[in-house]
Each structure stands twice: as C-alpha cells, then as structure tokens.
Design a protein around this motif. Sequence first.
Motif, PDB file in Angstrom:
ATOM      1  N   LYS A  76      13.112 -16.107  -6.716  1.00 44.21           N
ATOM      2  CA  LYS A  76      11.955 -16.714  -5.837  1.00 44.21           C
ATOM      3  C   LYS A  76      10.754 -16.997  -6.727  1.00 44.21           C
ATOM      4  N   ALA A  77      10.489 -16.248  -7.541  1.00 42.04           N
ATOM      5  CA  ALA A  77       9.124 -16.416  -8.327  1.00 42.04           C
ATOM      6  C   ALA A  77       9.428 -17.580  -9.410  1.00 42.04           C
ATOM      7  N   HIS A  78      10.713 -17.734  -9.727  1.00 43.47           N
ATOM      8  CA  HIS A  78      11.204 -18.704 -10.612  1.00 43.47           C
ATOM      9  C   HIS A  78      11.036 -20.200  -9.840  1.00 43.47           C
ATOM     10  N   ALA A  79      11.495 -20.161  -8.591  1.00 44.28           N
ATOM     11  CA  ALA A  79      11.397 -21.286  -7.855  1.00 44.28           C
ATOM     12  C   ALA A  79      10.396 -21.714  -7.467  1.00 44.28           C
ATOM     13  N   ILE A  80       9.194 -20.995  -7.015  1.00 43.84           N
ATOM     14  CA  ILE A  80       8.119 -21.072  -6.849  1.00 43.84           C
ATOM     15  C   ILE A  80       7.039 -21.559  -7.962  1.00 43.84           C
ATOM     16  N   ALA A  81       7.490 -21.135  -9.090  1.00 43.84           N
ATOM     17  CA  ALA A  81       6.801 -21.615 -10.552  1.00 43.84           C
ATOM     18  C   ALA A  81       7.317 -22.978 -10.571  1.00 43.84           C
ATOM     19  N   THR A  82       8.616 -23.195 -10.364  1.00 45.56           N
ATOM     20  CA  THR A  82       8.845 -24.717 -10.619  1.00 45.56           C
ATOM     21  C   THR A  82       8.418 -25.673  -9.489  1.00 45.56           C
ATOM     22  N   LEU A  83       8.216 -25.210  -8.429  1.00 44.59           N
ATOM     23  CA  LEU A  83       7.671 -26.030  -7.387  1.00 44.59           C
ATOM     24  C   LEU A  83       6.167 -26.260  -7.614  1.00 44.59           C
ATOM     25  N   ALA A  84       5.287 -25.283  -8.058  1.00 44.26           N
ATOM     26  CA  ALA A  84       3.963 -25.331  -8.294  1.00 44.26           C
ATOM     27  C   ALA A  84       3.878 -26.186  -9.658  1.00 44.26           C
ATOM     28  N   PHE A  89       0.433 -27.136  -7.980  1.00 39.57           N
ATOM     29  CA  PHE A  89      -0.359 -26.291  -7.253  1.00 39.57           C
ATOM     30  C   PHE A  89      -0.923 -25.236  -8.210  1.00 39.57           C
ATOM     31  N   ASP A  90      -2.324 -24.895  -7.697  1.00 37.38           N
ATOM     32  CA  ASP A  90      -2.690 -23.631  -8.818  1.00 37.38           C
ATOM     33  C   ASP A  90      -2.313 -22.361  -8.035  1.00 37.38           C
ATOM     34  N   LEU A  91      -1.413 -21.468  -8.545  1.00 37.91           N
ATOM     35  CA  LEU A  91      -0.946 -20.460  -7.871  1.00 37.91           C
ATOM     36  C   LEU A  91      -2.061 -19.343  -7.678  1.00 37.91           C
ATOM     37  N   THR A  92      -3.155 -19.328  -8.415  1.00 44.67           N
ATOM     38  CA  THR A  92      -4.245 -18.398  -8.122  1.00 44.67           C
ATOM     39  C   THR A  92      -5.048 -18.818  -7.000  1.00 44.67           C
ATOM     40  N   LYS A  93      -4.777 -20.006  -6.155  1.00 48.39           N
ATOM     41  CA  LYS A  93      -5.423 -20.305  -4.958  1.00 48.39           C
ATOM     42  C   LYS A  93      -4.200 -20.273  -3.849  1.00 48.39           C
ATOM     43  N   CYS A  94      -3.007 -20.051  -4.069  1.00 46.16           N
ATOM     44  CA  CYS A  94      -1.965 -19.679  -3.404  1.00 46.16           C
ATOM     45  C   CYS A  94      -1.962 -18.599  -2.463  1.00 46.16           C
ATOM     46  N   TYR A  95      -1.141 -18.683  -1.379  1.00 49.57           N
ATOM     47  CA  TYR A  95      -0.828 -17.354  -0.532  1.00 49.57           C
ATOM     48  C   TYR A  95       0.559 -17.512  -0.511  1.00 49.57           C
ATOM     49  N   ALA A  96       1.228 -16.086  -0.552  1.00 47.56           N
ATOM     50  CA  ALA A  96       2.490 -15.622  -0.409  1.00 47.56           C
ATOM     51  C   ALA A  96       2.507 -14.545   0.660  1.00 47.56           C
ATOM     52  N   TYR A  97       3.483 -14.674   1.641  1.00 47.33           N
ATOM     53  CA  TYR A  97       3.586 -13.801   2.606  1.00 47.33           C
ATOM     54  C   TYR A  97       4.853 -12.933   2.826  1.00 47.33           C
ATOM     55  N   SER A  98       5.231 -11.832   2.849  1.00 48.38           N
ATOM     56  CA  SER A  98       6.521 -11.263   2.890  1.00 48.38           C
ATOM     57  C   SER A  98       6.406  -9.858   3.638  1.00 48.38           C
ATOM     58  N   ASP A  99       7.411  -9.327   3.829  1.00 50.63           N
ATOM     59  CA  ASP A  99       7.880  -8.250   4.513  1.00 50.63           C
ATOM     60  C   ASP A  99       8.583  -7.036   3.542  1.00 50.63           C
ATOM     61  N   SER A 100       8.723  -7.572   2.333  1.00 46.31           N
ATOM     62  CA  SER A 100       9.808  -6.823   1.759  1.00 46.31           C
ATOM     63  C   SER A 100       9.133  -6.436   0.239  1.00 46.31           C
ATOM     64  N   PHE A 101       9.589  -5.166  -0.219  1.00 40.48           N
ATOM     65  CA  PHE A 101       9.145  -5.058  -1.492  1.00 40.48           C
ATOM     66  C   PHE A 101       9.824  -5.686  -2.452  1.00 40.48           C
ATOM     67  N   ASP A 103      10.042  -8.667  -2.444  1.00 44.88           N
ATOM     68  CA  ASP A 103       9.421 -10.056  -3.029  1.00 44.88           C
ATOM     69  C   ASP A 103       8.297  -9.774  -3.888  1.00 44.88           C
ATOM     70  N   MET A 104       8.207  -8.746  -4.514  1.00 51.17           N
ATOM     71  CA  MET A 104       7.049  -8.562  -5.309  1.00 51.17           C
ATOM     72  C   MET A 104       6.791  -9.337  -6.616  1.00 51.17           C
ATOM     73  N   PRO A 105       8.019 -10.110  -7.228  1.00 48.55           N
ATOM     74  CA  PRO A 105       7.925 -10.896  -8.235  1.00 48.55           C
ATOM     75  C   PRO A 105       7.088 -11.986  -7.442  1.00 48.55           C
ATOM     76  N   MET A 106       7.457 -12.578  -6.427  1.00 47.24           N
ATOM     77  CA  MET A 106       6.805 -13.589  -5.729  1.00 47.24           C
ATOM     78  C   MET A 106       5.439 -13.392  -5.408  1.00 47.24           C
ATOM     79  N   LEU A 107       5.097 -12.143  -4.815  1.00 45.93           N
ATOM     80  CA  LEU A 107       3.833 -12.069  -4.202  1.00 45.93           C
ATOM     81  C   LEU A 107       2.772 -11.591  -5.339  1.00 45.93           C
ATOM     82  N   THR A 108       3.326 -11.232  -6.414  1.00 43.48           N
ATOM     83  CA  THR A 108       2.286 -10.778  -7.680  1.00 43.48           C
ATOM     84  C   THR A 108       1.919 -12.378  -8.464  1.00 43.48           C
TER      85      THR A 108
END
Length: 180
Positions: A76-84, A89-101, A103-108
């Motif tokens: 997920k983190a790789h896919a988001i980096a590719t999309l960004a 997109f400036d990821l420092t200004k982005c939000y990520a929402y999750s219910d699962s630990f 997803d830490m690579p994406m959340l962090t």
Amino acid sequence: MDTSMLDRVWPGTRALVQMHLDAGQQVWLVTATPVMLARVIATRLGLSGALGTVAEEIDGVYTGRLKGDILHGPGKAHAIATLADAEGFDLTKCYAYSDSFNDMPMLTMVGNPVAINPDSKLRKYASENGWDVKDFRTVRKAAKKAMPGVLAVGGLAGAGAAVRASRSGSGSGSRGKGNS
C-alpha cells in the motif's frame, strides 16, 4: 455490492470522506481488495479513485495470477508513493485512515495518520504517538469487533484507507483524475 458492502461503511467514515470532497480534495480508496471491486466501491462513494490488488487478465480472461503483489502493508505504501508522484501530492499534507496495524507503512508515510475503529495494536500505537483516533462503532458493535472471527472487516475504513491528497501548496485536486 450496494446492499452488503456499502452498508458496512460507517456513517462517521462517510462524513470524513465528504468533508475532504467538500474541500475539493481527492479521496482514494487503498485496499487489498481486487481493484475491479475497489473501483466500484470508490465510484459508489463518489471517491476520486481506487488502488487495489490487480489480477492478471489475458484476452479478457483472468488467469488466476496477480499482476504484482497483494496491495497490503508495504505494498500500500508503495502504491501510494507511486500515486503521489504521478499526481504531484505532497504526502506531508495528506491524510491516511485505517483500522489495522497492518497499514503502518501507509499511515507513517503521511503527515496526518488517523486510526478509525482501530484494532488494539493500532489504537495503542496511535495513542502513544499522538495520532487522532476515531471510533464510530457502537458499544455493542465494538465488543463484537473485538472478538476474533466474529465480524468480517468491510467497508471503507476496514477494507482499506481513504487517502486524501492535496496538491502541494494548493490544497485541492481534480476530482475524478486517475479514475478508469
């Protein structure tokens, strides 16, 4: 789809999505779910697009193999980096929402991680690190959720994360860009 999957999206999650959309921001569903289903969910919810696991298809027939890995954890983190990168997109200004630990690579990797209806490990980490924690479940539903195997995870907050990305410095994105 409309009667089983979309009914599982918590009203509080829908409100968060709408808040971002009303602000002119892009909202993406990022999930391990097959991308074909993820796109249907994203369309039904009015999202900007969806990233999901891609099944190999040859001449209109699924082969049973995946193109790449399951979109989970670091995937997920790789896919988001590719999309960004593609969308600027400036990821420092982005939000990520999750219910699962998981997803830490994406959340962090974003500036605004939010735990929604979090599992115990994510709730603990989020609390210890000053992250926003939102729980939209009722007490009865929360108790059931805590019992292993009782409820399947579904909907936007469970199946993946809604990622809001703003253009660097502009705070808005073009809705629909990147949809297939």
